[in-house]
Design an enzyme around this catalytic site. Sequence first.
Site, PDB file in Angstrom:
ATOM      1  N   ASP A   1      -0.798  -6.950   3.454  1.00  0.00           N
ATOM      2  CA  ASP A   1       0.483  -6.291   3.746  1.00  0.00           C
ATOM      3  C   ASP A   1       0.499  -5.589   5.087  1.00  0.00           C
ATOM      4  OD1 ASP A   1      -1.269  -4.218   3.122  1.00  0.00           O
ATOM      5  OD2 ASP A   1       0.212  -3.063   1.994  1.00  0.00           O
TER       6      ASP A   1
ATOM      7  N   THR B   1       0.806  -1.212   0.000  1.00  0.00           N
ATOM      8  CA  THR B   1       0.000   0.000   0.000  1.00  0.00           C
ATOM      9  C   THR B   1       0.844   1.269   0.000  1.00  0.00           C
ATOM     10  OG1 THR B   1      -1.759  -1.162   1.186  1.00  0.00           O
ATOM     11  CG2 THR B   1      -1.834   1.248   1.208  1.00  0.00           C
TER      12      THR B   1
ATOM     13  N   LYS C   1     -12.849  -9.201   4.079  1.00  0.00           N
ATOM     14  CA  LYS C   1     -11.980  -8.989   5.232  1.00  0.00           C
ATOM     15  C   LYS C   1     -12.579  -9.712   6.428  1.00  0.00           C
ATOM     16  CE  LYS C   1     -10.381  -4.369   3.784  1.00  0.00           C
ATOM     17  NZ  LYS C   1     -10.468  -2.919   4.094  1.00  0.00           N
TER      18      LYS C   1
ATOM     19  N   GLU D   1     -11.166   0.204  -5.906  1.00  0.00           N
ATOM     20  CA  GLU D   1     -11.937  -0.188  -4.726  1.00  0.00           C
ATOM     21  C   GLU D   1     -12.815   0.954  -4.238  1.00  0.00           C
ATOM     22  OE1 GLU D   1     -10.595  -2.444  -1.069  1.00  0.00           O
ATOM     23  OE2 GLU D   1      -8.701  -2.200  -2.144  1.00  0.00           O
TER      24      GLU D   1
ATOM     25  N   ASP E   1      -4.352  -8.747  -0.605  1.00  0.00           N
ATOM     26  CA  ASP E   1      -3.884  -7.512   0.034  1.00  0.00           C
ATOM     27  C   ASP E   1      -3.698  -7.790   1.515  1.00  0.00           C
ATOM     28  OD1 ASP E   1      -3.272  -4.894   0.686  1.00  0.00           O
ATOM     29  OD2 ASP E   1      -5.367  -4.249   0.729  1.00  0.00           O
TER      30      ASP E   1
ATOM     31  N   ASP F   1      -7.604   2.488  -4.224  1.00  0.00           N
ATOM     32  CA  ASP F   1      -8.650   2.450  -3.210  1.00  0.00           C
ATOM     33  C   ASP F   1      -9.023   3.876  -2.846  1.00  0.00           C
ATOM     34  OD1 ASP F   1     -10.390   1.921  -1.170  1.00  0.00           O
ATOM     35  OD2 ASP F   1      -8.970   0.848   0.098  1.00  0.00           O
TER      36      ASP F   1
ATOM     37  N   CYS G   1      -7.259  -6.691   4.328  1.00  0.00           N
ATOM     38  CA  CYS G   1      -6.900  -6.669   5.743  1.00  0.00           C
ATOM     39  C   CYS G   1      -6.985  -5.249   6.274  1.00  0.00           C
ATOM     40  CB  CYS G   1      -5.484  -7.215   5.961  1.00  0.00           C
ATOM     41  SG  CYS G   1      -4.164  -6.154   5.293  1.00  0.00           S
TER      42      CYS G   1
ATOM     43  N   ASP H   1     -15.887  -2.659  -1.044  1.00  0.00           N
ATOM     44  CA  ASP H   1     -15.245  -2.895   0.243  1.00  0.00           C
ATOM     45  C   ASP H   1     -16.221  -2.501   1.348  1.00  0.00           C
ATOM     46  OD1 ASP H   1     -13.721  -3.183   2.494  1.00  0.00           O
ATOM     47  OD2 ASP H   1     -12.089  -1.877   1.858  1.00  0.00           O
TER      48      ASP H   1
ATOM     49  N   LYS I   1      -3.717   4.466  -2.366  1.00  0.00           N
ATOM     50  CA  LYS I   1      -4.805   5.149  -1.672  1.00  0.00           C
ATOM     51  C   LYS I   1      -5.073   6.497  -2.325  1.00  0.00           C
ATOM     52  CE  LYS I   1      -5.734   2.266   1.760  1.00  0.00           C
ATOM     53  NZ  LYS I   1      -7.081   1.697   1.977  1.00  0.00           N
TER      54      LYS I   1
ATOM     55  N   LYS J   1      -1.028  -1.077  -4.192  1.00  0.00           N
ATOM     56  CA  LYS J   1      -2.362  -0.564  -3.900  1.00  0.00           C
ATOM     57  C   LYS J   1      -2.227   0.900  -3.527  1.00  0.00           C
ATOM     58  CE  LYS J   1      -6.350  -1.253  -0.849  1.00  0.00           C
ATOM     59  NZ  LYS J   1      -7.053  -2.216   0.010  1.00  0.00           N
TER      60      LYS J   1
END
Length: 331
Positions: free
Chosen positions: A302, A129, A250, A205, A300, A179, A278, A228, A154, A152
């Site tokens: 991490d 991320t 998740k 996402e 995902d 995301d 996660c 999500d 943000k 990933k």
Amino acid sequence: MTSSKTPMLYVQIERWPVAGSFVISRGAKTEAVTVVAEVSHSGRTGRGECVPYPRYGETPEATLAALQAMQGPVSSGLDRQALRAAMPAGAARNALDCALLDLEAKTSGQRVWSLLGRPAPAACITAYTISLGTPDAMAAATAKAAHRPLLKIKLGGDGDGLRIAAVRKAAPRSELIVDANEAWTPHDLERNLAACAEMGVTLVEQPLPAGHDEALARIARPVAVCADESVHDRASLEGLRERYDAVNIKLDKTGGLTEAMAMADAAQALGFDIMIGCMVATSLAMAPAMLLAQQARFVDLDGPLLLARDRDGGLRYDGSLVYPPEPALWG
């Protein structure tokens, strides 16, 4: 923990410093606050870790109290199937579900996947991320991670087109997923999706707020879109079919691995791709999710890589390759 003729439940809050700061559209955090449940019986102890999430109205203190209230049922022999009826889906149930599974495995002398009739997990590539920031700051962070095969990113609303362009320039060969954490609006949705498509993003996402994502059903989506915050357990799947192409499972949302496995099977039957995601937490929280990574298009997990340190005996990470847990950690 001491030996006991009846199962005993012990619960505690733990705090794990984040390496630097972890930033998403809803704010920054400098530590991961987790709740760990331990169930001990006949000299063996099973563990599970969860992350109470304010977005869903959870706090560490309320999660601790909800778990402590389960001491009586646990002592009376509560099993995982009864647990699903005894507690609502959420972080607290996740910690106890995973602790009970871990204890089952340790008591039987089998790995948990054998108990559940699942294939043994193999090492897999996890996303890494990149926190939300200015385009320049995100490009600098991305450049340090450009050797990783899956990133990933943000995002957070205004200026996201510039952010994703800067990230792509810094990591021309990495697969990118982004995301938005509910930060986009119906007015900028198509523009931002187009910017992502132009930069070769594979997946977006949760671009719109949960409960206000109807626009996704009315547009042509040039990039696959993953739910999500809009998806929690099996009951929430059916209403998403016109809006999303994938779902992020998740364990803290589903309320444990038991429900997560059933949800993954149901989601695939409905035609969704699967992401296994996660919260920021230690390897104890990631380990159960490794059983689902085998059927996921995107992994995902991490969380430990974002901490200043992981717990002892944590998962082995070799770059972006994450390996299944050793028995001493979980399962």
